[in-house]
Design a protein around this motif. Structure first.
Motif, mmCIF file in Angstrom:
data_model
loop_
_atom_site.group_PDB
_atom_site.id
_atom_site.type_symbol
_atom_site.label_atom_id
_atom_site.label_comp_id
_atom_site.label_asym_id
_atom_site.label_seq_id
_atom_site.Cartn_x
_atom_site.Cartn_y
_atom_site.Cartn_z
ATOM 1 N N SER A 61 -0.835 11.620 3.969
ATOM 2 C CA SER A 61 -2.228 11.943 4.313
ATOM 3 C C SER A 61 -3.234 11.494 3.257
ATOM 4 O O SER A 61 -4.245 12.149 3.024
ATOM 5 N N VAL A 62 -2.945 10.359 2.607
ATOM 6 C CA VAL A 62 -3.927 9.836 1.647
ATOM 7 C C VAL A 62 -4.724 8.681 2.236
ATOM 8 O O VAL A 62 -5.598 8.122 1.583
ATOM 9 N N GLY A 63 -4.425 8.289 3.493
ATOM 10 C CA GLY A 63 -5.217 7.256 4.155
ATOM 11 C C GLY A 63 -4.673 5.852 4.069
ATOM 12 O O GLY A 63 -5.434 4.883 4.149
ATOM 13 N N LYS A 64 -3.363 5.693 3.932
ATOM 14 C CA LYS A 64 -2.780 4.352 3.821
ATOM 15 C C LYS A 64 -3.047 3.509 5.069
ATOM 16 O O LYS A 64 -3.464 2.353 4.986
ATOM 17 N N THR A 65 -2.793 4.097 6.236
ATOM 18 C CA THR A 65 -2.953 3.349 7.488
ATOM 19 C C THR A 65 -4.400 2.934 7.707
ATOM 20 O O THR A 65 -4.683 1.771 8.056
ATOM 21 N N GLN A 66 -5.326 3.845 7.489
ATOM 22 C CA GLN A 66 -6.751 3.527 7.681
ATOM 23 C C GLN A 66 -7.206 2.430 6.714
ATOM 24 O O GLN A 66 -7.973 1.535 7.094
ATOM 25 N N GLU A 93 2.894 -1.476 4.250
ATOM 26 C CA GLU A 93 2.890 -0.053 3.901
ATOM 27 C C GLU A 93 4.246 0.317 3.319
ATOM 28 O O GLU A 93 5.290 0.036 3.923
ATOM 29 N N ILE A 94 4.236 0.935 2.159
ATOM 30 C CA ILE A 94 5.474 1.309 1.483
ATOM 31 C C ILE A 94 5.758 2.780 1.755
ATOM 32 O O ILE A 94 5.024 3.653 1.290
ATOM 33 N N ASP A 134 9.112 -7.399 -3.024
ATOM 34 C CA ASP A 134 8.466 -8.599 -2.494
ATOM 35 C C ASP A 134 6.943 -8.530 -2.510
ATOM 36 O O ASP A 134 6.289 -9.462 -2.038
ATOM 37 N N CYS A 135 6.372 -7.456 -3.029
ATOM 38 C CA CYS A 135 4.910 -7.313 -3.052
ATOM 39 C C CYS A 135 4.340 -7.913 -4.333
ATOM 40 O O CYS A 135 4.824 -7.642 -5.432
ATOM 41 N N ASP A 136 3.273 -8.718 -4.173
ATOM 42 C CA ASP A 136 2.652 -9.361 -5.330
ATOM 43 C C ASP A 136 1.669 -8.430 -6.037
ATOM 44 O O ASP A 136 1.388 -8.607 -7.221
ATOM 45 N N ALA A 137 1.114 -7.482 -5.315
ATOM 46 C CA ALA A 137 0.213 -6.490 -5.898
ATOM 47 C C ALA A 137 0.436 -5.176 -5.161
ATOM 48 O O ALA A 137 0.926 -5.163 -4.026
ATOM 49 N N VAL A 138 0.099 -4.058 -5.830
ATOM 50 C CA VAL A 138 0.331 -2.747 -5.247
ATOM 51 C C VAL A 138 -0.943 -1.917 -5.327
ATOM 52 O O VAL A 138 -1.547 -1.790 -6.401
ATOM 53 N N LEU A 139 -1.365 -1.377 -4.186
ATOM 54 C CA LEU A 139 -2.468 -0.426 -4.139
ATOM 55 C C LEU A 139 -1.854 0.969 -4.067
ATOM 56 O O LEU A 139 -1.196 1.322 -3.089
ATOM 57 N N PHE A 140 -2.050 1.739 -5.123
ATOM 58 C CA PHE A 140 -1.481 3.085 -5.174
ATOM 59 C C PHE A 140 -2.580 4.080 -4.851
ATOM 60 O O PHE A 140 -3.519 4.271 -5.627
ATOM 61 N N VAL A 147 0.871 -1.176 0.000
ATOM 62 C CA VAL A 147 0.000 0.000 0.000
ATOM 63 C C VAL A 147 0.906 1.223 0.000
ATOM 64 O O VAL A 147 1.673 1.441 0.933
ATOM 65 N N MET A 148 0.826 2.021 -1.074
ATOM 66 C CA MET A 148 1.719 3.170 -1.178
ATOM 67 C C MET A 148 0.962 4.403 -1.647
ATOM 68 O O MET A 148 -0.162 4.318 -2.152
ATOM 69 N N GLY A 149 1.576 5.550 -1.470
ATOM 70 C CA GLY A 149 0.963 6.822 -1.845
ATOM 71 C C GLY A 149 1.607 7.942 -1.061
ATOM 72 O O GLY A 149 2.464 7.711 -0.201
#
Length: 488
Positions: free
Chosen positions: A132-137, A158-159, A169-175, A127-129
């Motif tokens: 204050s874009v809401g990664k932790t939530q 979290e990246i 090592d991440c198989d998929a990425v949520l940007f 999970v990257m970005g």
């Protein structure tokens, strides 16, 4: 008298010959003058184009990431293994053998783990970005509620912004983005795709816009990402919606108000992510393993380059002093001091042998000629002659001997040429470098020459080099001075 004897076929008949290096005639360019009105119009047009580029990131043709199948992964793993074997063999022949013993053991262990990774069932989602874009939530919501119909083990990572290592090592990425995609974000996503990452663009905090605006913004994002991502891989969510004010009219006519917490809305994301993980699990694992193999290759390459550089430096020093002796004995005009074809061509062949590049005599001569020509065009030859002349003036006894400037300059420029070749070889991708098919990239070579030349322009380094060169040439200098002095 200083002598240099080398068993090299090119040197036997070639020392003393020189290339004719030429300067490219510069073209005179002129620019038409603009009137005041044209100037104002140009500024306005430029400002308008700048604003448009800021609002709408540049789009590129549809990317075609490399397809990673099992065969591709197996080849990458096998090639990594052969590279480790090369490092093991070459390290044993150098003084760095002890330094690399532990590293080689770690490399071999990592290689073994790569094969076992191909059958793993646990997947990892990055999970990257920006801030204050809401990664932790979002991560908390995904961990608590699960991913729809996907029931296999899943971890979220979290990246940190600007860090790429965990992504391997991440198989998929949520940007995640909080709104429009900026040009840097667009370029980052492009790079992720080129590295065979599976990316979902997540527009978080859609609740901050009205119901009418939300579909418009989502469609604009999908249009922006067209050519990179499919429409369904751009989703809108609200991982942690802001509380809304609720107003209730009471029976007595009063009004009661309070802030009501809203439930997260991440269903569009969990549905799409669940679909991807179920349908593409095997290909995701292959792509990740391939990236890990390439990352390991890079580590091994760094070690291999260290070993090879340690072997290359004595060869460069050998040829720089041969160049010094030759130019001193047969002085040539200052701008032609790099034109000793035999020395530079043989240097190319010997360095190529270290870096697994085979050159014919003709190819080596062409590479040497190209390097010399580029150094001349970049102004290195003349600048070196001027700088070393200034430094050599302090050596009043040796400076008067004809050919000293040429000899020291030839040595220095031969060293720059050799170090630049080493850096150029090391910058090549392993697959390209080890194939034996060498193709000189002039732009890359020029950049390497500039970098190496700049790194070696420190006054302390130049003074040390001049001192070494004068010491090397001392026997010849003394002999020449003795032959030129009048008989007593």
């Amino acid at each position: 008298m200083m002598t240099a004897k080398i068993q090299r076929p090119i040197l036997v008949g070639g020392i003393g010959l020189s290339f004719l290096l030429w300067l490219v005639n510069s073209m005179a360019h002129s620019a038409a003058e603009f009137g005041e009105t044209a100037l104002v119009g140009t500024i306005a047009l430029g400002a308008g184009l700048w604003w448009i580029q800021r609002q709408f990131p540049k789009t590129t043709p549809a990317l075609t990431p490399k397809i990673i199948d099992r065969q591709t992964v197996d080849h990458a793993i096998a090639y990594t293994g052969s590279t480790i074997e090369k490092l093991t063999a070459e390290a044993q022949q150098s003084r760095l053998a002890e330094n690399f013993t532990a590293n080689i053991g770690q490399f071999q262990q990592q290689l073994t783990q790569l094969t076992s990774q191909l059958e793993r069932q646990t997947l990892s989602v990055g999970v990257m970005g920006g801030k204050s874009v809401g990664k932790t939530q979002l991560m908390q919501g995904l961990s608590a509620n699960g991913i729809g119909q996907y029931s296999k083990p899943l971890t979220f990572v979290e990246i940190p912004e600007g860090q790429q290592k965990p992504l391997t090592d991440c198989d998929a990425v949520l940007f995640l983005t909080g709104g429009d995609v900026t040009d840097p974000q667009y370029q980052t996503i492009s790079q992720l795709l080129l590295q065979s990452h599976r990316v979902i663009l997540v527009w978080n905090k859609q609740d901050q816009h009205s119901q009418e605006e939300q579909p418009v913004i989502l469609q604009r994002l999908r249009e922006t990402m067209a050519g990179l991502l499919e429409g369904e891989d751009v989703v809108a969510i609200a991982a942690s919606p802001s509380p809304v004010k609720v107003r209730q009219h009471q029976a007595d006519g009063s009004v009661k108000e309070w802030m009501e917490t809203q439930q997260p809305n991440i269903l569009p994301l969990t549905e799409r992510l669940s679909q991807i993980l179920k349908q593409e699990q095997q290909s995701l694992v292959w792509a990740t393993t391939y990236r890990q193999a390439k990352a390991l290759q890079a580590q091994v390459k760094t070690g291999l380059n260290q070993v090879r550089r340690e072997r290359a430096l004595p060869i460069i020093e050998q040829y720089q002093w041969i160049a010094a002796a030759t130019a001193f004995a047969n002085p040539v005009p200052a701008l032609d001091v790099l034109a000793t074809a035999a020395i530079n061509a043989q240097l190319v062949i010997d360095l190529g042998g270290i870096y697994q590049q085979k050159f014919s005599v003709e190819q080596a001569q062409e590479v040497a000629k190209t390097i010399g020509t580029q150094m001349l065009k970049l102004g290195f030859v003349e600048l070196t002659s001027q700088t070393l002349t200034s430094l050599l003036k302090s050596h009043t006894v040796t400076f008067v001997a004809g050919g000293v400037v040429q000899g020291v300059s030839a040595a220095y420029l031969t060293r720059i040429a050799g170090l630049s070749l080493v850096e150029y070889f090391q910058s090549l991708e392993i697959d390209e470098k080890e194939s034996g098919q060498f193709s000189l990239n002039i732009n890359a070579l020029n950049q390497t020459l500039k970098t190496v030349f700049q790194q070696n322009q420190q006054l302390s380094l130049l003074q040390s080099f001049v001192k070494q060169a004068v010491n090397r040439l001392s026997p010849q200098i003394q002999q020449k001075q003795a032959s030129q002095s009048p008989a007593s």
